[in-house]
Design a protein around this motif. Sequence first.
Motif, PDB file in Angstrom:
ATOM      1  N   HIS A 315       0.851  -1.188   0.000  1.00 32.73           N
ATOM      2  CA  HIS A 315       0.000   0.000   0.000  1.00 32.73           C
ATOM      3  C   HIS A 315       0.886   1.236   0.000  1.00 32.73           C
ATOM      4  N   LEU A 316       0.653   2.056  -1.008  1.00 36.40           N
ATOM      5  CA  LEU A 316       1.457   3.264  -1.144  1.00 36.40           C
ATOM      6  C   LEU A 316       0.593   4.465  -0.767  1.00 36.40           C
ATOM      7  N   PRO A 317       1.139   5.522  -0.206  1.00 37.41           N
ATOM      8  CA  PRO A 317       2.565   5.750   0.028  1.00 37.41           C
ATOM      9  C   PRO A 317       3.099   5.183   1.342  1.00 37.41           C
ATOM     10  N   GLU A 318       2.203   4.526   2.178  1.00 37.71           N
ATOM     11  CA  GLU A 318       2.669   4.073   3.503  1.00 37.71           C
ATOM     12  C   GLU A 318       3.956   3.260   3.408  1.00 37.71           C
ATOM     13  N   ALA A 319       4.015   2.350   2.392  1.00 32.59           N
ATOM     14  CA  ALA A 319       5.153   1.431   2.310  1.00 32.59           C
ATOM     15  C   ALA A 319       6.485   2.148   2.115  1.00 32.59           C
ATOM     16  N   VAL A 320       6.446   3.383   1.537  1.00 30.37           N
ATOM     17  CA  VAL A 320       7.746   4.033   1.250  1.00 30.37           C
ATOM     18  C   VAL A 320       8.129   5.077   2.308  1.00 30.37           C
ATOM     19  N   LEU A 321       7.248   5.322   3.272  1.00 22.33           N
ATOM     20  CA  LEU A 321       7.558   6.352   4.273  1.00 22.33           C
ATOM     21  C   LEU A 321       8.826   6.027   5.078  1.00 22.33           C
ATOM     22  N   PRO A 322       8.986   4.785   5.563  1.00 23.54           N
ATOM     23  CA  PRO A 322      10.231   4.485   6.310  1.00 23.54           C
ATOM     24  C   PRO A 322      11.482   4.663   5.444  1.00 23.54           C
ATOM     25  N   ILE A 323      11.359   4.320   4.149  1.00 17.54           N
ATOM     26  CA  ILE A 323      12.538   4.462   3.265  1.00 17.54           C
ATOM     27  C   ILE A 323      12.904   5.940   3.150  1.00 17.54           C
ATOM     28  N   LEU A 324      11.886   6.771   3.007  1.00 18.83           N
ATOM     29  CA  LEU A 324      12.149   8.206   2.862  1.00 18.83           C
ATOM     30  C   LEU A 324      12.866   8.757   4.091  1.00 18.83           C
ATOM     31  N   SER A 325      12.420   8.330   5.264  1.00 20.65           N
ATOM     32  CA  SER A 325      13.068   8.906   6.461  1.00 20.65           C
ATOM     33  C   SER A 325      14.497   8.377   6.591  1.00 20.65           C
ATOM     34  N   ALA A 326      14.694   7.107   6.155  1.00 18.21           N
ATOM     35  CA  ALA A 326      16.070   6.577   6.194  1.00 18.21           C
ATOM     36  C   ALA A 326      16.968   7.355   5.221  1.00 18.21           C
ATOM     37  N   MET A 327      16.419   7.679   4.032  1.00 10.20           N
ATOM     38  CA  MET A 327      17.192   8.398   3.006  1.00 10.20           C
ATOM     39  C   MET A 327      17.541   9.814   3.472  1.00 10.20           C
ATOM     40  N   ARG A 328      16.586  10.414   4.207  1.00  8.26           N
ATOM     41  CA  ARG A 328      16.844  11.784   4.703  1.00  8.26           C
ATOM     42  C   ARG A 328      18.032  11.765   5.662  1.00  8.26           C
ATOM     43  N   ALA A 335      17.031  17.408  -0.154  1.00  2.00           N
ATOM     44  CA  ALA A 335      15.634  17.476   0.292  1.00  2.00           C
ATOM     45  C   ALA A 335      14.820  16.409  -0.436  1.00  2.00           C
ATOM     46  N   PHE A 336      14.251  15.463   0.324  1.00  2.00           N
ATOM     47  CA  PHE A 336      13.413  14.417  -0.284  1.00  2.00           C
ATOM     48  C   PHE A 336      11.956  14.829  -0.172  1.00  2.00           C
ATOM     49  N   GLU A 337      11.287  14.969  -1.324  1.00  2.00           N
ATOM     50  CA  GLU A 337       9.873  15.356  -1.290  1.00  2.00           C
ATOM     51  C   GLU A 337       9.013  14.193  -1.776  1.00  2.00           C
ATOM     52  N   LEU A 338       7.812  14.137  -1.215  1.00  2.00           N
ATOM     53  CA  LEU A 338       6.896  13.069  -1.624  1.00  2.00           C
ATOM     54  C   LEU A 338       5.624  13.680  -2.193  1.00  2.00           C
ATOM     55  N   SER A 339       5.239  13.223  -3.374  1.00  2.00           N
ATOM     56  CA  SER A 339       3.961  13.669  -3.927  1.00  2.00           C
ATOM     57  C   SER A 339       3.109  12.431  -4.182  1.00  2.00           C
ATOM     58  N   ALA A 340       2.098  12.262  -3.323  1.00  2.00           N
ATOM     59  CA  ALA A 340       1.235  11.071  -3.460  1.00  2.00           C
ATOM     60  C   ALA A 340      -0.216  11.494  -3.269  1.00  2.00           C
ATOM     61  N   PRO A 341      -0.833  12.006  -4.326  1.00  2.00           N
ATOM     62  CA  PRO A 341      -2.200  12.546  -4.197  1.00  2.00           C
ATOM     63  C   PRO A 341      -3.269  11.492  -3.860  1.00  2.00           C
ATOM     64  N   VAL A 342      -3.086  10.277  -4.365  1.00  2.00           N
ATOM     65  CA  VAL A 342      -4.095   9.232  -4.060  1.00  2.00           C
ATOM     66  C   VAL A 342      -3.393   7.977  -3.546  1.00  2.00           C
ATOM     67  N   PRO A 343      -4.053   7.242  -2.642  1.00  2.00           N
ATOM     68  CA  PRO A 343      -3.451   5.977  -2.200  1.00  2.00           C
ATOM     69  C   PRO A 343      -3.476   4.968  -3.356  1.00  2.00           C
ATOM     70  N   LEU A 361      16.071   5.764  -4.784  1.00  2.00           N
ATOM     71  CA  LEU A 361      16.200   6.976  -3.966  1.00  2.00           C
ATOM     72  C   LEU A 361      17.651   7.197  -3.541  1.00  2.00           C
ATOM     73  N   ASP A 362      18.338   6.068  -3.291  1.00  2.00           N
ATOM     74  CA  ASP A 362      19.745   6.192  -2.880  1.00  2.00           C
ATOM     75  C   ASP A 362      20.570   6.806  -4.006  1.00  2.00           C
ATOM     76  N   ASN A 363      20.351   6.348  -5.235  1.00  2.00           N
ATOM     77  CA  ASN A 363      21.063   6.933  -6.381  1.00  2.00           C
ATOM     78  C   ASN A 363      20.742   8.410  -6.509  1.00  2.00           C
ATOM     79  N   ALA A 364      19.426   8.724  -6.443  1.00  2.00           N
ATOM     80  CA  ALA A 364      19.011  10.115  -6.589  1.00  2.00           C
ATOM     81  C   ALA A 364      19.683  10.963  -5.507  1.00  2.00           C
ATOM     82  N   GLY A 365      19.686  10.434  -4.275  1.00  2.00           N
ATOM     83  CA  GLY A 365      20.296  11.169  -3.158  1.00  2.00           C
ATOM     84  C   GLY A 365      21.794  11.353  -3.357  1.00  2.00           C
TER      85      GLY A 365
END
Length: 446
Positions: A315-328, A335-343, A361-365
């Motif tokens: 289930h997105l975006p819930e599944a990627v939230l921990p990854i985002l905080s780890a990447m930050r 700056a990691f931004e998330l745009s997820a208008p609909v689940p 995300l690691d590559n992008a970072g």
Amino acid sequence: MKRVLTPARFAAHSLRLRFLLAILLWVALGIGGIWYSATRVFTRHIEAQYHDELYGHVRELAGLVNISKDSHLSLSRPLSDPRYLEPMSGYYWQVSVHRGDRIHSASMVRGEIDEDIAHSPEIFHSIDNGPTGKTIAYGFTGFTPDGRVVHYVIAVDKRYLDQAIASFTRELTLWLTALATALLITGYAVVLFGLRPLNRLATAIGQLREGTSARLEGAYPSEIAPLVEDLNAYIAGNEAVIERARVEAGNLAHGLRTPLAVITDEAERLARQPESARAARALLDQAHEMVQQIDFRLARTRSAAGARASLRVSHLPEAVLPILSAMRKLHPDCAFELSAPVPVRMAIDPVDLSELVSNLLDNAGKWARRRVVLTIAEGPRIRVEDDGPGMSEEQIARACEIGSRFDADMPGSGLGLAIARDIAEAYGLRLRLSSPPGGGLIADLV
Ligand SMILES: Nc1ncnc2c1ncn2[C@@H]1O[C@H](COP(=O)(O)OP(=O)(O)OP(=O)(O)O)[C@@H](O)[C@H]1O
Ligand SMILES: [Mg+2]
């Protein structure tokens, strides 16, 4: 080759259609049979009734006719049926002495009936030249006192018979059409009812594919229960085999790592001696490639992607939230931004999804100047976009190969994109890289 869709081939594609065609044929045969036999029986029945009636009339006529000594004909009273009085009513009688007197019903204002009919014992069904068209005629002969032949003939327009049959057929057709429609509707309902267990099976298989259940659930009729049991046994067996293979692959990779470390050590030692430096470099390169392969395979055996039987839903975006905080934490300058208008729901194991997205995300970072945007859209579709230097067309073409690296200053093993692509393909997805002219890299998962 173009395949022609014959009804048989069409029916083979859908069980429901196959049943419907059978019901259609069945109803058509039944209703058609009833229609045919009912009209036949009715026609015979009404004809017999007409004949009886005509026979009665002609006998009454014979009883009413008086023949004088000089063969003159007269009627003691009119026939009891008033239709013989009405002009051109379609009901006619005629009595004639051979080459002598002739009397006829008041209804027959013109025309004549062929007196020869009276000589035949048959009922004539179609005399074309009746006073008002085709008639059914019947008659018999008698004699005058001086021995001349008298012809008694009755003729009734055939249209009365035809009309009665046509109106019966019309009404019958109407009723039978209504009956056929009712039968088809109930037949369709029966088919739907009968096929319900198969629909449930299709839903259960859908859940299995999505990963919301691990086996085919529910009770099924005795005809398909064995199939469901077999399928469940097959799924369980498959899972066990895959699990064993994954463990074995992991063991093999780990088992190779230690001897490889020893070989690398030895090669590095030899590389320091001038006489064996060249051979040692070749050994080191090959050992390095082997380590890369092992790391890649090890990462992939951890994944559930190989084990299709245990598909699960993310289930997105819930599944990627921990990854985002780890990447930050890993790339604090970016700056990691998330745009997820609909689940969004994706049929992919959450662990695999994490691995895939974290590689992107690691590559992008690693290469972004300031900003990385992760977009999750309906589709389902994931996009990772950065504002770094991007890659050339030629680099993009090779980026997903194991060990491909184009930036020697940045640490890494060149496996991230290879793993990401492998996971995507295992789930039937595509990883598409592109570099817009203004710079930056876009990684799309479609
Ligand atoms: N967002 C990006 N911007 C610019 N170049 C990139 C980007 N992503 C990947 N690359 C290039 O593609 C190469 C391969 O990427 P990949 O993720 O496979 O390996 P890596 O990041 O070098 O190592 P690893 O991910 O295994 O730690 C990278 O070395 C880099 O040169
Ligand atoms: Mg990487």
